[in-house]
Design an enzyme around this catalytic site. Structure first.
Site, PDB file in Angstrom:
ATOM      1  N   LYS A   1      37.945  32.737  33.368  1.00 13.74           N
ATOM      2  CA  LYS A   1      36.599  33.289  33.141  1.00 13.74           C
ATOM      3  C   LYS A   1      36.666  34.653  32.474  1.00 13.74           C
ATOM      4  O   LYS A   1      35.889  34.940  31.586  1.00 13.74           O
ATOM      5  CB  LYS A   1      35.834  33.574  34.441  1.00 13.74           C
ATOM      6  CG  LYS A   1      35.597  32.525  35.392  1.00 13.74           C
ATOM      7  CD  LYS A   1      34.593  32.959  36.459  1.00 13.74           C
ATOM      8  CE  LYS A   1      35.120  33.907  37.528  1.00 13.74           C
ATOM      9  NZ  LYS A   1      36.337  33.594  38.199  1.00 13.74           N
TER      10      LYS A   1
ATOM     11  N   ARG B   1      27.525  33.011  42.602  1.00 12.27           N
ATOM     12  CA  ARG B   1      28.636  32.268  43.179  1.00 12.27           C
ATOM     13  C   ARG B   1      28.231  31.509  44.446  1.00 12.27           C
ATOM     14  O   ARG B   1      29.054  30.860  45.069  1.00 12.27           O
ATOM     15  CB  ARG B   1      29.713  33.281  43.548  1.00 12.27           C
ATOM     16  CG  ARG B   1      31.110  32.910  43.104  1.00 12.27           C
ATOM     17  CD  ARG B   1      31.918  34.215  43.132  1.00 12.27           C
ATOM     18  NE  ARG B   1      33.314  33.965  43.167  1.00 12.27           N
ATOM     19  CZ  ARG B   1      34.179  34.531  42.301  1.00 12.27           C
ATOM     20  NH1 ARG B   1      33.777  35.316  41.343  1.00 12.27           N
ATOM     21  NH2 ARG B   1      35.446  34.298  42.419  1.00 12.27           N
TER      22      ARG B   1
ATOM     23  N   ARG C   1      50.137  35.541  37.491  1.00  9.11           N
ATOM     24  CA  ARG C   1      49.466  36.826  37.305  1.00  9.11           C
ATOM     25  C   ARG C   1      49.853  37.793  38.424  1.00  9.11           C
ATOM     26  O   ARG C   1      50.015  38.985  38.189  1.00  9.11           O
ATOM     27  CB  ARG C   1      47.948  36.610  37.301  1.00  9.11           C
ATOM     28  CG  ARG C   1      47.160  37.863  37.040  1.00  9.11           C
ATOM     29  CD  ARG C   1      45.683  37.581  36.910  1.00  9.11           C
ATOM     30  NE  ARG C   1      45.062  37.387  38.222  1.00  9.11           N
ATOM     31  CZ  ARG C   1      43.805  37.000  38.404  1.00  9.11           C
ATOM     32  NH1 ARG C   1      43.053  36.726  37.357  1.00  9.11           N
ATOM     33  NH2 ARG C   1      43.309  36.860  39.610  1.00  9.11           N
TER      34      ARG C   1
ATOM     35  N   ARG D   1      47.159  42.095  42.040  1.00  9.17           N
ATOM     36  CA  ARG D   1      45.846  42.236  42.669  1.00  9.17           C
ATOM     37  C   ARG D   1      46.024  41.878  44.132  1.00  9.17           C
ATOM     38  O   ARG D   1      46.772  40.967  44.458  1.00  9.17           O
ATOM     39  CB  ARG D   1      44.874  41.258  41.996  1.00  9.17           C
ATOM     40  CG  ARG D   1      43.665  41.930  41.411  1.00  9.17           C
ATOM     41  CD  ARG D   1      42.855  40.999  40.576  1.00  9.17           C
ATOM     42  NE  ARG D   1      42.181  39.967  41.341  1.00  9.17           N
ATOM     43  CZ  ARG D   1      41.285  39.139  40.817  1.00  9.17           C
ATOM     44  NH1 ARG D   1      40.984  39.237  39.534  1.00  9.17           N
ATOM     45  NH2 ARG D   1      40.714  38.224  41.560  1.00  9.17           N
TER      46      ARG D   1
ATOM     47  N   ARG E   1      40.796  31.292  48.303  1.00 10.30           N
ATOM     48  CA  ARG E   1      39.800  31.490  47.232  1.00 10.30           C
ATOM     49  C   ARG E   1      39.445  30.165  46.571  1.00 10.30           C
ATOM     50  O   ARG E   1      38.282  29.924  46.243  1.00 10.30           O
ATOM     51  CB  ARG E   1      40.334  32.474  46.189  1.00 10.30           C
ATOM     52  CG  ARG E   1      40.219  33.926  46.647  1.00 10.30           C
ATOM     53  CD  ARG E   1      41.224  34.814  45.956  1.00 10.30           C
ATOM     54  NE  ARG E   1      41.042  34.869  44.523  1.00 10.30           N
ATOM     55  CZ  ARG E   1      42.046  35.144  43.666  1.00 10.30           C
ATOM     56  NH1 ARG E   1      43.266  35.367  44.115  1.00 10.30           N
ATOM     57  NH2 ARG E   1      41.799  35.199  42.378  1.00 10.30           N
TER      58      ARG E   1
END
Ligand code: ADP
Length: 195
Positions: free
Chosen positions: A13, A88, A127, A133, A144
């Site tokens: 996204k 969301r 990532r 993160r 998630r």
């Protein structure tokens, strides 16, 4: 151009949001980034946001609204937006639709990006190795993805019923995904009944 990107974590996204915003000359509003920025300011609200994000849980709707709505209203006044990661939940979608109706802001389209679960997990773990993160750990990634499936997934049907959904396979090179989104968008806008 007012566009919404609906996609599970890892579908791209953020990447597509930036590319599309540049292509259409509008602002890219990434809900997760704005919430992370708010979290960094410290304070009790910031801590609550940071805790939700670190666990991979959704931030409460009211906080999301307080953080996102001013950015959306400002971008709308400047020609539009690519909204990534908001709404969301069905409650957020309903509230956003009410706000849109009040401000006379109709959405041009909702782009749903999909990819197989193993591809999403692989990308997020990749990532994690680079960026770090707090929510890119194996357990939180699994959570998630399940939050997306249970809570955000129903929005696919919600926007499909409204005739503004385009569905694009995100398991391809980023530029191929962008090309497919543009192709599908021009198809949707051409087939739409006139005013
Ligand atoms: P990803 O899609 O990979 O999870 P984001 O940056 O879009 O990355 O979102 C990261 C986190 O920010 C989410 O797990 C959630 O805690 C919070 N968040 C982002 N958008 C919303 C939203 N619309 N409602 C509630 N929480 C959100």
């Amino acid at each position: 151009m007012r566009l919404l990107l609906l996609a599970p974590p890892g579908a791209g996204k953020g990447t597509q949001g930036e590319l599309l915003a540049a292509r259409f000359g509008v602002r890219h509003i990434a809900a997760g980034d704005l919430l992370r920025a708010e979290a960094q300011t410290g304070g009790p609200l910031g801590r609550q946001i940071a805790d939700c994000q670190a666990r991979g849980d959704l931030v409460p709707d009211q906080i999301v609204f307080d953080v996102l709505v001013p950015a959306v209203v400002e971008a709308a006044a400047r020609g539009g937006y690519i909204l990534d990661g908001f709404p969301r939940t069905l409650a957020q979608a309903t509230a956003a639709a009410e706000l849109g109706a009040r401000l006379d802001l109709t959405l041009d389209a909702v782009v749903y990006l999909y990819a197989p679960q193993d591809v999403l997990t692989r990308r997020l773990l990749g990532r994690a190795a680079e960026a770090g993160r707090s929510d890119d750990t194996a357990d939180v990634i699994r959570h998630r993805l399940s939050v997306f499936e249970e809570t955000t997934g129903p929005l696919v049907g919600y926007y499909q019923e409204r005739g503004i959904l385009v569905t694009v396979n995100a398991d391809q090179l980023p530029q191929s995904v962008t090309a497919e989104i543009e192709e599908r968008l021009s198809g949707l806008i051409q087939t739409r009944p006139g005013p």
